[in-house]
Design a protein around this motif. Structure first.
Motif, PDB file in Angstrom:
ATOM      1  N   ILE A  33       0.933  -1.245  -0.035  1.00  0.00           N
ATOM      2  CA  ILE A  33       0.083   0.161  -0.145  1.00  0.00           C
ATOM      3  C   ILE A  33       1.051   1.328   0.024  1.00  0.00           C
ATOM      4  O   ILE A  33       1.921   1.418   0.516  1.00  0.00           O
ATOM      5  CB  ILE A  33      -0.764   0.028   1.106  1.00  0.00           C
ATOM      6  N   THR A  34       0.424   2.362  -0.512  1.00  0.00           N
ATOM      7  CA  THR A  34       1.114   3.736  -0.487  1.00  0.00           C
ATOM      8  C   THR A  34       0.471   4.645   0.830  1.00  0.00           C
ATOM      9  O   THR A  34      -0.774   4.621   1.123  1.00  0.00           O
ATOM     10  CB  THR A  34       0.512   4.524  -1.810  1.00  0.00           C
ATOM     11  N   THR A  35       1.507   4.885   1.477  1.00  0.00           N
ATOM     12  CA  THR A  35       1.042   5.537   2.676  1.00  0.00           C
ATOM     13  C   THR A  35       0.705   6.981   2.251  1.00  0.00           C
ATOM     14  O   THR A  35       1.146   7.695   1.390  1.00  0.00           O
ATOM     15  CB  THR A  35       2.153   5.807   3.827  1.00  0.00           C
ATOM     16  N   PHE A  36      -0.337   7.541   2.961  1.00  0.00           N
ATOM     17  CA  PHE A  36      -0.994   8.926   2.676  1.00  0.00           C
ATOM     18  C   PHE A  36      -0.079  10.003   2.786  1.00  0.00           C
ATOM     19  O   PHE A  36       0.008  10.814   1.889  1.00  0.00           O
ATOM     20  CB  PHE A  36      -1.983   9.290   3.886  1.00  0.00           C
ATOM     21  N   ASP A  37       1.217  10.019   3.489  1.00  0.00           N
ATOM     22  CA  ASP A  37       2.279  11.054   3.488  1.00  0.00           C
ATOM     23  C   ASP A  37       3.036  11.012   2.074  1.00  0.00           C
ATOM     24  O   ASP A  37       3.748  11.745   1.829  1.00  0.00           O
ATOM     25  CB  ASP A  37       3.258  10.941   4.774  1.00  0.00           C
ATOM     26  N   ARG A  38       3.017   9.833   1.425  1.00  0.00           N
ATOM     27  CA  ARG A  38       3.874   9.930   0.357  1.00  0.00           C
ATOM     28  C   ARG A  38       2.864  10.535  -0.916  1.00  0.00           C
ATOM     29  O   ARG A  38       3.559  10.756  -2.031  1.00  0.00           O
ATOM     30  CB  ARG A  38       4.002   8.383  -0.134  1.00  0.00           C
ATOM     31  N   ILE A  39       1.632  10.330  -0.924  1.00  0.00           N
ATOM     32  CA  ILE A  39       0.972  10.721  -1.998  1.00  0.00           C
ATOM     33  C   ILE A  39       1.075  12.310  -2.511  1.00  0.00           C
ATOM     34  O   ILE A  39       1.013  12.798  -3.829  1.00  0.00           O
ATOM     35  CB  ILE A  39      -0.648  10.610  -1.887  1.00  0.00           C
ATOM     36  N   ASN A  53      -3.946  12.015   8.321  1.00  0.00           N
ATOM     37  CA  ASN A  53      -4.156  12.654   6.997  1.00  0.00           C
ATOM     38  C   ASN A  53      -5.401  12.444   6.259  1.00  0.00           C
ATOM     39  O   ASN A  53      -5.776  11.162   6.250  1.00  0.00           O
ATOM     40  CB  ASN A  53      -2.880  12.049   6.155  1.00  0.00           C
ATOM     41  N   GLN A  54      -5.866  13.506   5.768  1.00  0.00           N
ATOM     42  CA  GLN A  54      -7.232  13.115   5.222  1.00  0.00           C
ATOM     43  C   GLN A  54      -7.213  13.266   3.626  1.00  0.00           C
ATOM     44  O   GLN A  54      -6.301  14.182   3.037  1.00  0.00           O
ATOM     45  CB  GLN A  54      -8.306  13.992   5.745  1.00  0.00           C
ATOM     46  N   PHE A  55      -7.819  12.808   2.638  1.00  0.00           N
ATOM     47  CA  PHE A  55      -8.159  12.855   1.307  1.00  0.00           C
ATOM     48  C   PHE A  55      -9.782  12.519   0.939  1.00  0.00           C
ATOM     49  O   PHE A  55     -10.348  11.825   1.545  1.00  0.00           O
ATOM     50  CB  PHE A  55      -7.340  11.617   0.707  1.00  0.00           C
ATOM     51  N   THR A  76      -5.960  24.176  -3.512  1.00  0.00           N
ATOM     52  CA  THR A  76      -5.809  23.069  -4.622  1.00  0.00           C
ATOM     53  C   THR A  76      -5.360  21.951  -3.856  1.00  0.00           C
ATOM     54  O   THR A  76      -4.355  21.751  -3.360  1.00  0.00           O
ATOM     55  CB  THR A  76      -5.180  23.344  -5.756  1.00  0.00           C
ATOM     56  N   ARG A  77      -6.365  20.818  -3.548  1.00  0.00           N
ATOM     57  CA  ARG A  77      -5.984  19.662  -3.025  1.00  0.00           C
ATOM     58  C   ARG A  77      -5.661  18.453  -3.945  1.00  0.00           C
ATOM     59  O   ARG A  77      -6.211  18.347  -5.048  1.00  0.00           O
ATOM     60  CB  ARG A  77      -7.088  19.242  -2.029  1.00  0.00           C
ATOM     61  N   LEU A  78      -4.855  17.629  -3.319  1.00  0.00           N
ATOM     62  CA  LEU A  78      -4.830  16.235  -4.083  1.00  0.00           C
ATOM     63  C   LEU A  78      -6.099  15.307  -3.741  1.00  0.00           C
ATOM     64  O   LEU A  78      -6.268  15.461  -2.539  1.00  0.00           O
ATOM     65  CB  LEU A  78      -3.426  15.619  -3.758  1.00  0.00           C
ATOM     66  N   SER A  79      -6.842  14.917  -4.421  1.00  0.00           N
ATOM     67  CA  SER A  79      -7.651  13.758  -4.314  1.00  0.00           C
ATOM     68  C   SER A  79      -7.555  12.474  -4.734  1.00  0.00           C
ATOM     69  O   SER A  79      -6.479  12.382  -5.609  1.00  0.00           O
ATOM     70  CB  SER A  79      -9.071  14.327  -4.632  1.00  0.00           C
TER      71      SER A  79
END
Length: 493
Positions: free
Chosen positions: A137-143, A185-187, A232-235
């Motif tokens: 899995i990809t951790t949220f802090d990397r996104i 961290n939220q997305f 502008t957020r990453l989603s």
């Protein structure tokens, strides 16, 4: 002689092979984008991945299998999640890259000629594989550090905080859910069309009946940008070949579920009740902190290519442009046509469909100069508040002009921090530079004095050009900042 091989040893030319695999993911039956066939995706994992685990092994030890039409019903009762099988005579094909980066360079087709033997727990000669315990899995802090315009697909494990309604137009409905990890961290995760209806309804129903928060495993999830308020957020978004599983039984998922139980009150307090697109948590902005911001004049005169950051106003001066193009759904090559019928693509070497893609020009204005850039894909759709399908319907099918009055109002007197990519293309005599927007976010404190919207536009620069002609203003002192006055492009009618 039949060879017993693992997934990484099976290629197009391999004959007479048999492979022991476990089904670790089963997608639901779906329709292809052109509505011409039904298919179902599975993810298979071999026994080598059970014993040895490295991130690089996932691409070699996992593979996608596909069933079509009648085979879906034929194997419905036989193929079960987490069960082990011996598979042979499956058709091996090269994975397409039309819908993102595949998990393996090949995929298998399971049809009537495929031999599939279920290994039952009671089998003394061939033992079933143990349940998988590893997730890549990809951790949220990397996104936030991943390129937002790439075709990268990631697997995520997340807690669901809120589930928005299934809404939108009949052909472009979606549902947005707010997810987070154990680092708070939220997305936003956007479930498009039938994903919003089917998986979204499942998530909504579980949240209504379960006492505790639920955890989802998302595979082959895409990354996009989202314009909300002043950020502008990453989603994240569900792609065509994505899958969603609620409360998976991996050890990492169980650990996350237990953590969510202990921190439920804190997690729910951080999920905004006003809208599914806002959050009291610090938003994940696209533009990294600490990047050097330069002026448009400096960027335009620079001979170097790559990423640049500017602070500027944005405006659409050419309201008569097309705002979308038609391209091949496979190779993404632009086609000079407005007819979306199927055709034989010479580059893909197969029959494919044409799809619209949002792309248009937008002006960037600061105190030094004005330049024209392109904005495309979901970033452009968010700015226009409409999909590429809607744009195509208005401009190509109905042959009407696209109204952008709402965009003018939204952009008026606002300053943005913008991430740009400067790239080059060559003609017979010269090499030209082009600019495209990768991300943008509104500055929280807009200066009181707005920039001059009557600034002249800079023509596309050649790589060989390292100097820009400048003339000082006629009014004011001789030490005033120089203004750039190249020719103004003619507006298209």
């Amino acid at each position: 002689m039949v060879l017993r091989l693992n997934i990484n040893r099976i290629e197009l030319a391999t004959r007479d092979w048999i492979c022991k695999v476990q089904i670790v993911e089963i997608g639901r039956p779906r329709e292809s984008p052109d509505k011409k066939c039904r298919f179902q995706n599975l993810i298979l994992e071999d026994e080598e991945l059970i014993s040895v685990f490295y991130n690089s092994y996932f691409q070699e030890c996992q593979i996608k299998a596909v069933m079509y039409a009648d085979e879906i019903e034929q194997y419905a009762d036989k193929l079960k999640l987490m069960n082990t099988y011996l598979i042979s005579t499956a058709k091996v094909k090269v994975s397409p890259t039309s819908y993102g980066k595949p998990i393996h360079k090949f995929y298998w087709v399971l049809d009537k000629e495929t031999v599939i033997e279920h290994i039952k727990p009671s089998n003394e000669l061939e033992k079933p594989l143990p349940p998988p315990t590893k997730l890549d899995i990809t951790t949220f802090d990397r996104i936030p550090h991943m390129m937002v315009d790439s075709a990268a697909e990631i697997d995520i494990l997340a807690i669901v905080l809120r589930c928005g309604p299934y809404a939108g137009r009949s052909h472009q409905k979606c549902r947005e859910i707010t997810i987070c990890d154990n680092q708070k961290n939220q997305f936003l995760l956007t479930l498009w069309e039938d994903f919003g209806e089917i998986e979204g309804n499942e998530i909504e129903a579980k949240m209504a009946t379960e006492v505790d928060l639920i955890v989802i495993l998302g595979r082959s999830i895409g990354i996009s940008t989202y314009q909300a308020m002043c950020y502008t957020r990453l989603s994240l978004k569900i792609r065509f070949n994505s899958t969603i599983r609620v409360d998976p039984n991996y050890p990492q998922a169980v650990e996350l579920i237990n953590w969510a139980k202990e921190n439920k009150a804190m997690l729910l307090s951080r999920a905004s009740e006003k809208t599914s697109t806002s959050s009291s948590a610090r938003p994940m902005v696209v533009t990294p902190d600490g990047q050097q911001v330069i002026s448009i004049a400096e960027m335009s005169s620079s001979a170097s290519m790559g990423l640049f950051y500017v602070e500027a106003e944005m405006d659409i001066s050419d309201e008569f442009q097309e705002f979308c193009v038609i391209e091949c759904s496979g190779c993404k090559q632009k086609k000079h046509t407005k007819d979306r019928k199927d055709f034989e693509c010479p580059k893909c070497n197969r029959k494919t469909t044409l799809v619209p893609r949002c792309i248009f020009q937008i002006d960037l204005i600061d105190s030094t100069a004005t330049t024209t850039t392109s904005i495309s894909g979901e970033l452009g759709e968010k700015l226009l508040s409409m999909t590429a399908e809607d744009i195509f319907d208005i401009t190509c099918f109905k042959r009407q002009s696209l109204s952008v009055n709402h965009v003018h109002e939204m952009l008026s007197n606002k300053l943005f921090q913008i991430q740009l990519r400067k790239s080059s293309w060559g003609s017979s005599n010269n090499t030209h530079a082009t600019l495209s927007i990768l991300s943008y976010m509104e500055k929280e404190h807009t200066p009181h004095s707005t920039t001059d919207r009557n600034s002249k536009k800079i023509r596309p620069l050649e790589i060989s050009e390292v100097e820009v002609m400048a003339t000082t203003t006629t009014a004011g002192s001789s030490n005033a900042m120089p203004k750039f006055e190249p020719p103004t492009p003619t507006k298209k009618v």
